[in-house]
Scaffold this active site. Structure first.
Site, PDB file in Angstrom:
ATOM      1  N   ASP A 171       0.867  -1.174   0.000  1.00 54.75           N
ATOM      2  CA  ASP A 171       0.000   0.000   0.000  1.00 54.75           C
ATOM      3  C   ASP A 171       0.908   1.231   0.000  1.00 54.75           C
ATOM      4  O   ASP A 171       2.061   1.148   0.442  1.00 54.75           O
ATOM      5  CB  ASP A 171      -0.867  -0.053   1.269  1.00 54.75           C
ATOM      6  CG  ASP A 171      -1.593   1.251   1.511  1.00 54.75           C
ATOM      7  OD1 ASP A 171      -2.241   1.751   0.580  1.00 54.75           O
ATOM      8  OD2 ASP A 171      -1.481   1.780   2.636  1.00 54.75           O
TER       9      ASP A 171
HETATM   10 MG    MG Z   1      -2.841   3.151   3.529  1.00 54.46          MG
END
Ligand code: MG
Length: 226
Positions: free
Chosen positions: A7
């Site tokens: 991410d």
């Molecule tokens: Mg994040």
């Protein structure tokens, strides 16, 4: 393990810091004093709108405007949400700040694994921020939901990523992210191993990650035993 999906926001880049600085500049531009209460109000509204997006109740474009409409309404400010949103996005697309240890970790893993970025966001904004850093060449692929037309945690998002990776095997893949609702749930939906990056040691919810780390320095050792 062969493929690692990272991410971006609050896992690699310190988005909270970037957001705070862009927000302060935006508020000042519109004559609003950037007090802690005002900034907290925006954060709460912003988070609630992203959660609606994750539940597919809003589109990304709706989130971008609605968060400012709700915020300006709460402050009884007369500025146009569309204009404030555009000003803010512009500020946010400038520069980057790393989560502690992120750059060192990526350089340590690069070469030993195939690294990929998986981020929910606006493609141009994400790329502008990434290009202001030197980490782009460390990634085999950069997957931004705005370009794929579907967001984490949808299985379709991950299917679109996997389709672009040669000889991909979900049993040899892991996702690392700070969000239980988008990264960890997404990884589960996609059938890959999940590592929750939980620097503030929040308590887990009904979404249970396979592994949990509190700082990025723990990843290299953990990957050795997976
Ligand atoms: Mg994040």
């Amino acid at each position: 393990m062969k493929d690692i999906f990272f991410d971006l926001d609050d896992t690699i880049f310190d988005f909270k810091k970037a957001e705070a600085i862009a927000m302060k500049t935006t508020l000042e531009h519109y004559g609003i004093e950037p007090t802690q209460d005002v900034i907290h109000l925006y954060s709460v509204i912003n988070q609630s709108q992203w959660e609606l997006l994750e539940k597919k109740l809003l589109t990304k474009n709706e989130v971008k405007i609605r968060r400012f409409k709700l915020f300006l309404d709460a402050l009884m400010h007369t500025a146009k949400p569309e204009e404030v949103a555009a000003f803010y996005e512009n500020r946010l697309s400038i520069g980057h700040y790393f989560i502690e240890g992120a750059e060192e970790m990526l350089r340590a893993l690069h070469g030993a694994y195939r690294l990929h970025l998986v981020s929910n966001g606006v493609y141009e904004v994400a790329m502008s921020r990434l290009n202001s850093s030197t980490i782009v060449p460390l990634f085999d692929h950069i997957f931004i939901s705005g370009a794929l037309g579907v967001d984490k945690p949808a299985k379709e998002f991950f299917d679109a990523c996997f389709a672009q990776i040669s000889d991909f095997d979900p049993a040899q893949a892991v996702i690392v992210g700070d969000s239980l609702t988008s990264d960890i749930l997404g990884g589960k939906n996609a059938g890959i191993t999940t590592i929750w990056f939980n620097p503030h040691q929040k308590s887990a919810t009904s979404i249970i990650p396979d592994y949990e780390i509190n700082n990025l320095g723990e990843i290299e050792e953990l990957l050795h035993v997976l």
